[in-house]
Design a protein around this motif. Structure first.
Motif, PDB file in Angstrom:
ATOM      1  N   ALA A  17      19.944   1.707  -6.515  1.00  0.00           N
ATOM      2  CA  ALA A  17      19.556   0.848  -7.634  1.00  0.00           C
ATOM      3  C   ALA A  17      18.161   0.264  -7.425  1.00  0.00           C
ATOM      4  O   ALA A  17      17.353   0.213  -8.363  1.00  0.00           O
ATOM      5  CB  ALA A  17      20.582  -0.268  -7.808  1.00  0.00           C
ATOM      6  N   VAL A  18      17.862  -0.148  -6.215  1.00  0.00           N
ATOM      7  CA  VAL A  18      16.531  -0.686  -5.922  1.00  0.00           C
ATOM      8  C   VAL A  18      15.475   0.402  -6.067  1.00  0.00           C
ATOM      9  O   VAL A  18      14.395   0.170  -6.625  1.00  0.00           O
ATOM     10  CB  VAL A  18      16.498  -1.322  -4.513  1.00  0.00           C
ATOM     11  N   ALA A  19      15.770   1.608  -5.597  1.00  0.00           N
ATOM     12  CA  ALA A  19      14.814   2.709  -5.710  1.00  0.00           C
ATOM     13  C   ALA A  19      14.542   3.045  -7.170  1.00  0.00           C
ATOM     14  O   ALA A  19      13.397   3.288  -7.561  1.00  0.00           O
ATOM     15  CB  ALA A  19      15.339   3.933  -4.977  1.00  0.00           C
ATOM     16  N   LEU A  20      15.575   3.051  -8.008  1.00  0.00           N
ATOM     17  CA  LEU A  20      15.383   3.328  -9.430  1.00  0.00           C
ATOM     18  C   LEU A  20      14.638   2.203 -10.135  1.00  0.00           C
ATOM     19  O   LEU A  20      13.882   2.438 -11.072  1.00  0.00           O
ATOM     20  CB  LEU A  20      16.734   3.564 -10.102  1.00  0.00           C
ATOM     21  N   ALA A  21      14.840   0.983  -9.685  1.00  0.00           N
ATOM     22  CA  ALA A  21      14.164  -0.147 -10.311  1.00  0.00           C
ATOM     23  C   ALA A  21      12.689  -0.210  -9.926  1.00  0.00           C
ATOM     24  O   ALA A  21      11.840  -0.628 -10.710  1.00  0.00           O
ATOM     25  CB  ALA A  21      14.862  -1.448  -9.928  1.00  0.00           C
ATOM     26  N   VAL A  22      12.351   0.210  -8.716  1.00  0.00           N
ATOM     27  CA  VAL A  22      10.977   0.116  -8.229  1.00  0.00           C
ATOM     28  C   VAL A  22      10.161   1.350  -8.576  1.00  0.00           C
ATOM     29  O   VAL A  22       8.943   1.286  -8.692  1.00  0.00           O
ATOM     30  CB  VAL A  22      10.986  -0.120  -6.700  1.00  0.00           C
ATOM     31  N   ALA A  23      10.791   2.492  -8.788  1.00  0.00           N
ATOM     32  CA  ALA A  23      10.076   3.747  -9.005  1.00  0.00           C
ATOM     33  C   ALA A  23       9.101   3.689 -10.177  1.00  0.00           C
ATOM     34  O   ALA A  23       7.964   4.133 -10.039  1.00  0.00           O
ATOM     35  CB  ALA A  23      11.071   4.885  -9.174  1.00  0.00           C
ATOM     36  N   PRO A  24       9.467   3.172 -11.344  1.00  0.00           N
ATOM     37  CA  PRO A  24       8.505   3.158 -12.440  1.00  0.00           C
ATOM     38  C   PRO A  24       7.335   2.197 -12.219  1.00  0.00           C
ATOM     39  O   PRO A  24       6.311   2.320 -12.862  1.00  0.00           O
ATOM     40  CB  PRO A  24       9.307   2.718 -13.653  1.00  0.00           C
ATOM     41  N   VAL A  25       7.476   1.247 -11.315  1.00  0.00           N
ATOM     42  CA  VAL A  25       6.433   0.260 -11.089  1.00  0.00           C
ATOM     43  C   VAL A  25       5.302   0.836 -10.241  1.00  0.00           C
ATOM     44  O   VAL A  25       4.139   0.512 -10.440  1.00  0.00           O
ATOM     45  CB  VAL A  25       7.038  -0.990 -10.412  1.00  0.00           C
ATOM     46  N   ALA A  26       5.624   1.725  -9.314  1.00  0.00           N
ATOM     47  CA  ALA A  26       4.627   2.278  -8.412  1.00  0.00           C
ATOM     48  C   ALA A  26       3.792   3.329  -9.136  1.00  0.00           C
ATOM     49  O   ALA A  26       4.344   4.275  -9.683  1.00  0.00           O
ATOM     50  CB  ALA A  26       5.316   2.895  -7.199  1.00  0.00           C
ATOM     51  N   PRO A  27       2.461   3.185  -9.154  1.00  0.00           N
ATOM     52  CA  PRO A  27       1.635   4.187  -9.826  1.00  0.00           C
ATOM     53  C   PRO A  27       1.534   5.457  -8.977  1.00  0.00           C
ATOM     54  O   PRO A  27       1.520   5.396  -7.757  1.00  0.00           O
ATOM     55  CB  PRO A  27       0.276   3.510  -9.945  1.00  0.00           C
ATOM     56  N   ALA A  28       1.454   6.587  -9.659  1.00  0.00           N
ATOM     57  CA  ALA A  28       1.314   7.870  -8.977  1.00  0.00           C
ATOM     58  C   ALA A  28      -0.022   8.463  -9.385  1.00  0.00           C
ATOM     59  O   ALA A  28      -0.103   9.408 -10.140  1.00  0.00           O
ATOM     60  CB  ALA A  28       2.459   8.792  -9.336  1.00  0.00           C
ATOM     61  N   SER A  29      -1.090   7.872  -8.905  1.00  0.00           N
ATOM     62  CA  SER A  29      -2.425   8.296  -9.280  1.00  0.00           C
ATOM     63  C   SER A  29      -3.209   8.629  -8.026  1.00  0.00           C
ATOM     64  O   SER A  29      -3.258   7.860  -7.084  1.00  0.00           O
ATOM     65  CB  SER A  29      -3.121   7.177 -10.053  1.00  0.00           C
ATOM     66  N   ALA A  30      -3.852   9.801  -8.045  1.00  0.00           N
ATOM     67  CA  ALA A  30      -4.625  10.218  -6.887  1.00  0.00           C
ATOM     68  C   ALA A  30      -6.118  10.062  -7.120  1.00  0.00           C
ATOM     69  O   ALA A  30      -6.912  10.454  -6.298  1.00  0.00           O
ATOM     70  CB  ALA A  30      -4.303  11.669  -6.555  1.00  0.00           C
ATOM     71  N   HIS A  31      -6.517   9.510  -8.229  1.00  0.00           N
ATOM     72  CA  HIS A  31      -7.936   9.329  -8.530  1.00  0.00           C
ATOM     73  C   HIS A  31      -8.234   7.844  -8.705  1.00  0.00           C
ATOM     74  O   HIS A  31      -7.325   7.030  -8.836  1.00  0.00           O
ATOM     75  CB  HIS A  31      -8.327  10.112  -9.790  1.00  0.00           C
ATOM     76  N   PRO A  32      -9.488   7.484  -8.726  1.00  0.00           N
ATOM     77  CA  PRO A  32      -9.819   6.068  -8.897  1.00  0.00           C
ATOM     78  C   PRO A  32      -9.267   5.527 -10.222  1.00  0.00           C
ATOM     79  O   PRO A  32      -9.068   6.270 -11.176  1.00  0.00           O
ATOM     80  CB  PRO A  32     -11.347   6.055  -8.906  1.00  0.00           C
ATOM     81  N   HIS A  33      -9.066   4.246 -10.265  1.00  0.00           N
ATOM     82  CA  HIS A  33      -8.449   3.633 -11.425  1.00  0.00           C
ATOM     83  C   HIS A  33      -9.447   3.299 -12.534  1.00  0.00           C
ATOM     84  O   HIS A  33      -9.089   2.653 -13.501  1.00  0.00           O
ATOM     85  CB  HIS A  33      -7.686   2.373 -11.015  1.00  0.00           C
ATOM     86  N   HIS A  34     -10.663   3.736 -12.403  1.00  0.00           N
ATOM     87  CA  HIS A  34     -11.642   3.484 -13.463  1.00  0.00           C
ATOM     88  C   HIS A  34     -11.446   4.527 -14.553  1.00  0.00           C
ATOM     89  O   HIS A  34     -11.649   5.702 -14.353  1.00  0.00           O
ATOM     90  CB  HIS A  34     -13.069   3.579 -12.909  1.00  0.00           C
ATOM     91  N   ARG A  35     -11.024   4.082 -15.743  1.00  0.00           N
ATOM     92  CA  ARG A  35     -10.747   5.007 -16.827  1.00  0.00           C
ATOM     93  C   ARG A  35     -11.638   4.736 -18.027  1.00  0.00           C
ATOM     94  O   ARG A  35     -11.305   5.118 -19.130  1.00  0.00           O
ATOM     95  CB  ARG A  35      -9.286   4.887 -17.246  1.00  0.00           C
ATOM     96  N   GLY A  36     -12.724   4.078 -17.871  1.00  0.00           N
ATOM     97  CA  GLY A  36     -13.599   3.810 -18.998  1.00  0.00           C
ATOM     98  C   GLY A  36     -13.198   2.589 -19.808  1.00  0.00           C
ATOM     99  O   GLY A  36     -13.465   2.509 -20.986  1.00  0.00           O
TER     100      GLY A  36
END
Length: 94
Positions: A14-33
């Motif tokens: 339950a904790v894993a399912l609750a936390v999974a959507p919160v963690a970003p899965a991005s391998a590039h910088p967070h600058h998106r314009g």
């Protein structure tokens, strides 16, 4: 003991399912314009939503003129005609 083990495993799942959507899965910088991209995306979403709502009555009134909402059944399978079978034994000298 087994009840505690099942409860711990369930709580971890339950904790894993609750936390999974919160963690970003991005391998590039967070600058998106920002803010240009976000404002353009927001504007595009508003335009698409308004167009969908505005054209909904047209779609409802035009529904009888569309084809069937399902595909016709597939044709029945028939084996190939007899002419397509391999030649009889001995035909090529075997």
């Amino acid at each position: 003991m087994m009840k505690y083990k099942a409860a711990i495993i369930g709580a971890c799942a339950a904790v894993a399912l609750a936390v999974a959507p919160v963690a970003p899965a991005s391998a590039h910088p967070h600058h998106r314009g920002w803010p240009v991209f976000e404002l353009a995306a927001l504007g595009a979403a508003a335009v698409v939503g308004a167009a969908t709502i505005a054209t909904a009555p047209v779609r409802v009134l035009a529904a009888p003129f569309y084809g069937p909402a399902y595909y016709p059944p597939a044709p029945a399978y028939y084996p190939p005609p007899a002419g397509y079978y391999p030649p009889p034994p001995g035909y090529y000298g075997y």
